[in-house]
Design a protein around this motif. Structure first.
Motif, PDB file in Angstrom:
ATOM      1  N   GLY A  61       0.818  -1.214   0.000  1.00 12.80           N
ATOM      2  CA  GLY A  61       0.000   0.000   0.000  1.00 12.80           C
ATOM      3  C   GLY A  61       0.850   1.262   0.000  1.00 12.80           C
ATOM      4  N   MET A  62       1.946   1.232   0.766  1.00 17.15           N
ATOM      5  CA  MET A  62       2.844   2.383   0.804  1.00 17.15           C
ATOM      6  C   MET A  62       3.495   2.609  -0.558  1.00 17.15           C
ATOM      7  SD  MET A  62       4.793   1.839   4.451  1.00 17.15           S
ATOM      8  CE  MET A  62       3.886   1.522   5.975  1.00 17.15           C
ATOM      9  N   MET A  63       3.943   1.522  -1.197  1.00 16.09           N
ATOM     10  CA  MET A  63       4.591   1.644  -2.508  1.00 16.09           C
ATOM     11  C   MET A  63       3.634   2.225  -3.542  1.00 16.09           C
ATOM     12  SD  MET A  63       6.487  -2.062  -2.324  1.00 16.09           S
ATOM     13  CE  MET A  63       7.098  -2.093  -3.985  1.00 16.09           C
ATOM     14  N   LEU A  64       2.403   1.742  -3.522  1.00 18.33           N
ATOM     15  CA  LEU A  64       1.407   2.247  -4.468  1.00 18.33           C
ATOM     16  C   LEU A  64       1.064   3.712  -4.190  1.00 18.33           C
ATOM     17  CD1 LEU A  64      -0.920  -0.881  -4.659  1.00 18.33           C
ATOM     18  CD2 LEU A  64       0.619  -0.039  -6.440  1.00 18.33           C
ATOM     19  N   ALA A  65       1.075   4.092  -2.921  1.00 14.36           N
ATOM     20  CA  ALA A  65       0.794   5.488  -2.569  1.00 14.36           C
ATOM     21  C   ALA A  65       1.854   6.421  -3.147  1.00 14.36           C
ATOM     22  CB  ALA A  65       0.729   5.645  -1.048  1.00 14.36           C
ATOM     23  N   ILE A  66       3.131   5.976  -3.111  1.00 11.88           N
ATOM     24  CA  ILE A  66       4.212   6.777  -3.681  1.00 11.88           C
ATOM     25  C   ILE A  66       3.998   6.960  -5.184  1.00 11.88           C
ATOM     26  CG2 ILE A  66       6.696   6.843  -4.150  1.00 11.88           C
ATOM     27  CD1 ILE A  66       7.037   5.167  -1.547  1.00 11.88           C
ATOM     28  N   LEU A  67       3.680   5.856  -5.869  1.00 11.46           N
ATOM     29  CA  LEU A  67       3.465   5.917  -7.312  1.00 11.46           C
ATOM     30  C   LEU A  67       2.268   6.798  -7.663  1.00 11.46           C
ATOM     31  CD1 LEU A  67       4.106   2.177  -8.274  1.00 11.46           C
ATOM     32  CD2 LEU A  67       5.634   4.118  -8.595  1.00 11.46           C
ATOM     33  N   TRP A  68       1.218   6.717  -6.856  1.00 11.58           N
ATOM     34  CA  TRP A  68       0.006   7.515  -7.086  1.00 11.58           C
ATOM     35  C   TRP A  68       0.322   9.009  -6.992  1.00 11.58           C
ATOM     36  CZ3 TRP A  68      -3.231  10.817  -4.233  1.00 11.58           C
ATOM     37  CH2 TRP A  68      -4.521  11.008  -4.757  1.00 11.58           C
ATOM     38  N   LEU A  69       1.039   9.393  -5.934  1.00 13.31           N
ATOM     39  CA  LEU A  69       1.392  10.805  -5.745  1.00 13.31           C
ATOM     40  C   LEU A  69       2.338  11.289  -6.843  1.00 13.31           C
ATOM     41  CD1 LEU A  69       1.882  10.774  -1.875  1.00 13.31           C
ATOM     42  CD2 LEU A  69       0.189  12.142  -3.108  1.00 13.31           C
ATOM     43  N   ASP A  70       3.298  10.448  -7.203  1.00 13.29           N
ATOM     44  CA  ASP A  70       4.247  10.842  -8.256  1.00 13.29           C
ATOM     45  C   ASP A  70       3.554  10.987  -9.608  1.00 13.29           C
ATOM     46  OD1 ASP A  70       6.277  10.913  -6.433  1.00 13.29           O
ATOM     47  OD2 ASP A  70       7.164   8.996  -6.997  1.00 13.29           O
ATOM     48  N   ALA A  71       2.566  10.118  -9.875  1.00  7.47           N
ATOM     49  CA  ALA A  71       1.830  10.214 -11.138  1.00  7.47           C
ATOM     50  C   ALA A  71       1.096  11.545 -11.246  1.00  7.47           C
ATOM     51  CB  ALA A  71       0.843   9.051 -11.260  1.00  7.47           C
ATOM     52  N   LEU A  72       0.544  12.001 -10.132  1.00  5.99           N
ATOM     53  CA  LEU A  72      -0.200  13.262 -10.145  1.00  5.99           C
ATOM     54  C   LEU A  72       0.710  14.488 -10.155  1.00  5.99           C
ATOM     55  CD1 LEU A  72      -3.130  12.470  -7.672  1.00  5.99           C
ATOM     56  CD2 LEU A  72      -3.108  12.372 -10.169  1.00  5.99           C
ATOM     57  N   SER A  73       2.001  14.266 -10.002  1.00  7.00           N
ATOM     58  CA  SER A  73       2.951  15.387 -10.048  1.00  7.00           C
ATOM     59  C   SER A  73       3.582  15.551 -11.421  1.00  7.00           C
ATOM     60  CB  SER A  73       4.066  15.168  -9.002  1.00  7.00           C
ATOM     61  OG  SER A  73       3.531  15.122  -7.696  1.00  7.00           O
ATOM     62  N   ILE A  74       3.389  14.582 -12.302  1.00  7.01           N
ATOM     63  CA  ILE A  74       4.068  14.596 -13.608  1.00  7.01           C
ATOM     64  C   ILE A  74       3.691  15.816 -14.434  1.00  7.01           C
ATOM     65  CG2 ILE A  74       4.135  13.438 -15.853  1.00  7.01           C
ATOM     66  CD1 ILE A  74       3.970  10.778 -14.346  1.00  7.01           C
ATOM     67  N   VAL A  75       2.391  16.057 -14.589  1.00 11.40           N
ATOM     68  CA  VAL A  75       1.933  17.164 -15.437  1.00 11.40           C
ATOM     69  C   VAL A  75       2.276  18.528 -14.830  1.00 11.40           C
ATOM     70  CG1 VAL A  75      -0.101  18.269 -16.453  1.00 11.40           C
ATOM     71  CG2 VAL A  75       0.161  15.791 -16.570  1.00 11.40           C
ATOM     72  N   PRO A  76       2.087  18.751 -13.512  1.00  8.80           N
ATOM     73  CA  PRO A  76       2.532  20.037 -12.953  1.00  8.80           C
ATOM     74  C   PRO A  76       4.020  20.302 -13.153  1.00  8.80           C
ATOM     75  CG  PRO A  76       1.012  18.971 -11.452  1.00  8.80           C
ATOM     76  CD  PRO A  76       1.293  17.979 -12.542  1.00  8.80           C
ATOM     77  N   TYR A  77       4.846  19.260 -13.022  1.00  6.41           N
ATOM     78  CA  TYR A  77       6.276  19.442 -13.296  1.00  6.41           C
ATOM     79  C   TYR A  77       6.493  19.828 -14.768  1.00  6.41           C
ATOM     80  CZ  TYR A  77       8.396  17.727  -8.923  1.00  6.41           C
ATOM     81  OH  TYR A  77       8.827  17.593  -7.625  1.00  6.41           O
ATOM     82  N   ALA A  78       5.763  19.173 -15.673  1.00  8.31           N
ATOM     83  CA  ALA A  78       5.883  19.498 -17.094  1.00  8.31           C
ATOM     84  C   ALA A  78       5.468  20.939 -17.367  1.00  8.31           C
ATOM     85  CB  ALA A  78       5.033  18.532 -17.919  1.00  8.31           C
ATOM     86  N   HIS A  79       4.452  21.406 -16.641  1.00 10.26           N
ATOM     87  CA  HIS A  79       4.006  22.794 -16.801  1.00 10.26           C
ATOM     88  C   HIS A  79       5.123  23.774 -16.427  1.00 10.26           C
ATOM     89  CE1 HIS A  79       1.512  26.377 -16.686  1.00 10.26           C
ATOM     90  NE2 HIS A  79       1.923  26.597 -15.452  1.00 10.26           N
ATOM     91  N   LEU A  80       5.845  23.479 -15.342  1.00 12.93           N
ATOM     92  CA  LEU A  80       6.951  24.352 -14.940  1.00 12.93           C
ATOM     93  C   LEU A  80       8.031  24.380 -16.012  1.00 12.93           C
ATOM     94  CD1 LEU A  80       7.348  23.475 -11.136  1.00 12.93           C
ATOM     95  CD2 LEU A  80       6.183  25.431 -12.164  1.00 12.93           C
ATOM     96  N   ARG A  81       8.254  23.251 -16.685  1.00 14.04           N
ATOM     97  CA  ARG A  81       9.236  23.222 -17.771  1.00 14.04           C
ATOM     98  C   ARG A  81       8.771  24.067 -18.941  1.00 14.04           C
ATOM     99  NH1 ARG A  81       9.619  17.024 -18.784  1.00 14.04           N
ATOM    100  NH2 ARG A  81      10.818  17.711 -20.613  1.00 14.04           N
ATOM    101  N   ILE A  82       7.475  24.028 -19.260  1.00 23.43           N
ATOM    102  CA  ILE A  82       6.947  24.790 -20.392  1.00 23.43           C
ATOM    103  C   ILE A  82       7.093  26.291 -20.153  1.00 23.43           C
ATOM    104  CG2 ILE A  82       4.818  25.419 -21.597  1.00 23.43           C
ATOM    105  CD1 ILE A  82       3.942  22.529 -21.391  1.00 23.43           C
TER     106      ILE A  82
END
Length: 432
Positions: A61-82
């Motif tokens: 459950g902890m491992m999946l929680a990390i992946l879930w949070l990281d997945a939701l951070s991908i697009v905001p990080y991409a926005h900062l790059r743009i």
């Protein structure tokens, strides 16, 4: 990530709508996939990952929680790059590292926690990063999700899935071949009764030195995608992309010469706190593979350069084909060469794989987005880099120390690269 960068940079779509659409889709997919893996996949994943050895903690459950949070951070990080907000991007990434490391130290050293401390620290660090990103990008969440945009980004982005799987094969399959080596074959190659596990461990340790070139490639990738999308429609784009290609290679040549020549000195640097060297001397017998791996990642940067035309013209369906061919080369090369030359066979195969992928990508990209790349300059500095590293090891000078010999070779190599770069700049100046 790639889909968002492609279409959020497109004037035909509102950035808010693209962000809201992609982020909502990610939320849905990540949540459903996470739930399936947790509730339906737990009986399989728990023993497969040896998590049943820790029944007192819900590690899956902890491992999946990390992946879930990281997945939701991908697009905001991409926005900062743009939007070219490099400082904000760096601060959030640095905060993630500080929170992660600090909490690990507190929970493990201070409170005496075990394995669960590592995962909890990751969850908290990823959560803090996500909240910081959400605070910066909250206005974009007000965009209007669109099925048209969703269909478009899926058609563009889905080919990256088999592409990513093939890349993973290229990165890790060589360890399986090394670990399956026959002890008699190992003895014949190295003259030392290493076990297959020893060979794999030496290879892994020396592979880490190539991370210097990988960091350069990743830094380039982070900046490159938003950059070429911003200039894609410019009349000077081909000339600009050609110049970027040259300067990427100039930077790679400098790194290749320095790291490739001084790898022995680098791994021998002592870390005061740990009273140990960067890589234990038991693994130094594999250092001869480092130049091959550095060159392999150098070519991976070529692949990223050439992929711009494919990206711009929305031909991402070609990417799986490129990387599947690369994976086939990796499998065949390791199968043929590892039994003959061991670790060097895996390293050489990695180099050939990335070289082929980059050249094949260039050939495809030229069909849709022709660019006159300065290969005569680039090949010249690659030859200089190779000679500098080679001479630093094999130059027959016995009246001075190896370090002095290498220093002279590096100095000559860097001087020549600088002179060539100056000549290129004078003859290829362009206003971006």
């Amino acid at each position: 990530e790639s889909s968002y960068i492609r279409y959020a940079s497109d004037s035909k779509h509102k950035k808010k709508d693209v962000f809201a659409t992609v982020q909502l889709a990610l939320l849905g997919v990540a949540t459903v996939l996470g739930a399936l893996l947790y509730f339906a996949g737990s009986p399989l994943l728990t023993p497969l990952l040896s998590l049943d050895a820790f029944p007192e903690h819900d590690l899956l459950g902890m491992m999946l929680a990390i992946l879930w949070l990281d997945a939701l951070s991908i697009v905001p990080y991409a926005h900062l790059r743009i939007i070219r907000s490099a400082m904000t991007y760096a601060v959030i990434k640095l905060t993630n590292v500080i929170v992660n490391v600090g909490l690990n130290l507190y929970l493990i050293i201070g409170l005496g926690w075990g394995l669960e401390a590592i995962l909890i620290s990751n969850i908290v660090a990823s959560g803090v990063s996500f909240l910081m990103l959400a605070g910066i990008t909250w206005r974009l969440y007000l965009g209007k999700p669109s099925t048209v945009i969703l269909t478009t980004v899926l058609l563009f982005g889905l080919p990256y899935i088999p592409n990513g799987i093939s890349f993973a094969i290229n990165e890790v399959i060589d360890r399986f071949f090394l670990n399956a080596m026959n002890p008699e074959t190992i003895l014949a190659i190295y003259g030392i009764p290493y076990s297959p596990e020893d060979i794999t461990g030496i290879y892994n340790a020396c592979y880490k030195i190539s991370v210097f070139m990988l960091l350069l490639v990743q830094m380039f990738r982070l900046a490159w995608q938003p950059f070429f999308m911003r200039h894609a429609k410019s009349e000077t784009a081909p000339q600009l992309f050609a110049s970027v290609f040259y300067y990427y290679n100039a930077a790679s040549a400098i790194l290749f010469i320095v790291i490739g020549s001084f790898v022995t000195e680098i791994v021998g640097v002592r870390i005061p706190v740990l009273d140990a060297t960067i890589i234990d001397s038991r693994y130094w017998s594999g250092l001869h593979i480092v130049p091959f791996l550095l060159m392999a990642y150098w070519f991976q940067g070529w692949f990223m350069n050439f992929s711009a035309g494919i990206f711009i013209k929305e031909k991402t369906i070609w990417f799986p084909k490129i990387t599947i061919y690369g994976a086939a080369i990796t499998l065949l090369g390791n199968f043929l060469l590892v039994p003959i030359i061991g670790m060097a066979g895996s390293a050489l195969t990695t180099l050939v794989c990335y070289a082929f992928m980059s050249i094949y990508t260039y050939w495809l990209a030229q069909k849709v987005f022709p660019v006159d790349y300065p290969f005569k300059y680039v090949i010249l500095i690659m030859v200089i880099g190779t000679l500098a590293v080679g001479l630093s090891y094999y130059l027959p000078i016995t009246i001075v120390t190896e370090t002095i010999t290498r220093s002279i070779s590096v100095l000559v190599g860097l001087t020549l690269v600088t002179i060539i770069s100056s000549h290129y700049y004078k003859n290829n100046r362009i206003d971006a």
